[in-house]
Motif scaffolding. Structure first.
Motif, mmCIF file in Angstrom:
data_model
loop_
_atom_site.group_PDB
_atom_site.id
_atom_site.type_symbol
_atom_site.label_atom_id
_atom_site.label_comp_id
_atom_site.label_asym_id
_atom_site.label_seq_id
_atom_site.Cartn_x
_atom_site.Cartn_y
_atom_site.Cartn_z
ATOM 1 N N UNK A 22 37.862 -36.232 -14.455
ATOM 2 C CA UNK A 22 39.111 -36.950 -14.907
ATOM 3 C C UNK A 22 40.159 -37.266 -14.044
ATOM 4 N N UNK A 23 40.234 -36.501 -12.938
ATOM 5 C CA UNK A 23 41.083 -36.670 -12.006
ATOM 6 C C UNK A 23 40.567 -37.667 -10.838
ATOM 7 N N UNK A 193 46.711 -38.140 -16.373
ATOM 8 C CA UNK A 193 45.840 -37.058 -16.571
ATOM 9 C C UNK A 193 46.457 -35.705 -16.058
ATOM 10 N N UNK A 194 46.327 -34.707 -17.048
ATOM 11 C CA UNK A 194 46.583 -33.466 -16.357
ATOM 12 C C UNK A 194 45.475 -32.131 -16.854
ATOM 13 N N UNK A 195 44.964 -31.763 -15.399
ATOM 14 C CA UNK A 195 44.051 -30.750 -15.702
ATOM 15 C C UNK A 195 44.558 -29.423 -14.810
ATOM 16 N N UNK A 196 43.910 -28.451 -15.483
ATOM 17 C CA UNK A 196 44.009 -27.172 -14.843
ATOM 18 C C UNK A 196 42.811 -26.094 -15.023
ATOM 19 N N UNK A 197 42.580 -25.233 -14.107
ATOM 20 C CA UNK A 197 41.369 -24.420 -14.171
ATOM 21 C C UNK A 197 41.974 -23.026 -13.529
ATOM 22 N N UNK A 213 41.499 -26.724 -18.722
ATOM 23 C CA UNK A 213 42.337 -27.331 -19.682
ATOM 24 C C UNK A 213 42.242 -28.734 -18.964
ATOM 25 N N UNK A 214 41.883 -29.812 -19.826
ATOM 26 C CA UNK A 214 41.566 -31.187 -19.704
ATOM 27 C C UNK A 214 42.783 -31.904 -20.591
ATOM 28 N N UNK A 215 43.516 -32.422 -20.155
ATOM 29 C CA UNK A 215 44.469 -33.306 -21.075
ATOM 30 C C UNK A 215 44.396 -34.744 -20.529
#
Length: 313
Positions: A22-23, A193-197, A213-215
């Motif tokens: 996504x990123x 896009x905002x993603x975190x792990x 988290x996938x936004x």
């Protein structure tokens, strides 16, 4: 020493492998300063050890825009515990920025790490920004990592990976908070896009749990059921410890969060790692106040002392 410094500036040190699709799909050469050039890479490496009855900063490397001032010892209940504020010399995360933060809490050491202010992620027309956070809590260590919220501006693209290695005899309290955008301006989920792990491991590498988290507002709804709903702030507190029975810890956290004006709940973490709480609220003040209450409770249960008011330099 020179070789170590050069290694920290090598692309493999601050580049996150396997960036989510996504990123990564926004990868693009910049018309301005390229990724890896001066000002586009921030590196901060901190090591703490127990010495002479208190924890001291024994290893420190920083590359602008990331930096710290000297540790502060202002907690009357824990005069041995340093408070460290991570600062950015820049206005926030820009396209092509790559940040890396390492914090090592040695055997028997205790440290609190936070940020001076919220992390602003600005609009990006090319590429994306990333931050890699690697935390280590050694035997008998006590680590708190409670940064201020991340605020993704309209059109921003951001990925953060947090990796914690926690010894079975150590405890760690870690928080992540994000806003849906610049709420005061009526901006909600306008980021691209905002993603975190976040992942927590034992020293040998065994995975205790992971929380992705996938936004991506343009691809799928992020404001529906099981997501943000009508709320504007999302916060998660992870309490990794063997000092308190996981079920009792989760119950205590759930009770503390009840009636706070926020939505959410608490539960145990996989593999007996501890407990966690996820909160949703309309704006920052009630969510951050509840987060502070939960941090205070977790600290009392683990080390027997209250959490102080966090002073921002």
């Amino acid at each position: 020493m020179l070789a170590e410094r050069l290694d920290r500036l090598a692309a493999g040190h601050y580049t996150i492998p396997s960036v989510p699709e996504e990123v990564a799909r926004h990868t693009q050469a910049l018309d301005t300063l390229q990724v890896g050039t001066s000002g586009k890479v921030g590196v901060l490496d901190l090591a703490f050890e127990r010495r002479g009855g208190r924890t001291e900063l024994t290893g420190h490397y920083q590359k602008t825009p990331l930096q710290i001032m000297r540790p502060l010892y202002y907690d009357p209940a824990r005069p041995d515990l340093p408070y460290v504020f991570v600062m950015s010399a820049g206005a926030g995360v820009l396209q092509g920025d790559r940040y890396r933060i390492d914090v090592t809490c040695g055997a028997g050491a205790s440290v609190h790490v936070t940020t001076q202010t919220a992390t602003k992620v600005y609009r990006m027309e090319q590429d994306y920004g990333t931050q890699l956070v690697r935390l280590t809590a050694g035997p008998g260590g006590y680590l708190e990592y409670l940064p201020d919220p991340v605020i993704p501006f309209a059109g921003s693209r951001f990925y953060q990976r947090t990796h914690l290695t926690c010894d079975p005899g150590a405890s760690a309290i870690v928080a992540e908070t994000m806003l849906a955008g610049r709420l005061a301006r009526g901006e909600r989920h306008a980021y691209t896009v905002y993603c975190s792990d976040l992942s927590v491991h034992r020293p040998g590498g065994a995975l205790l749990f992971a929380d992705p988290l996938r936004l991506v507002p343009g691809r799928s709804p992020v404001a529906g059921p099981a997501m943000f709903g009508e709320h504007g702030v999302l916060a998660t507190l992870y309490v990794i410890t063997q000092a308190v029975e996981a079920g009792a810890l989760a119950d205590a956290l759930h009770e503390a969060a009840a009636g706070s004006g926020t939505a959410g709940g608490a539960s145990t973490l996989p593999n007996g790692a501890g407990a966690w709480v996820r909160l949703l609220g309309p704006e920052s003040p009630p969510v951050l106040a509840t987060l502070h209450r939960l941090w205070d409770l977790a600290r009392r249960l683990i080390v027997g002392h209250p959490a102080p008011d966090r002073r921002k330099p």
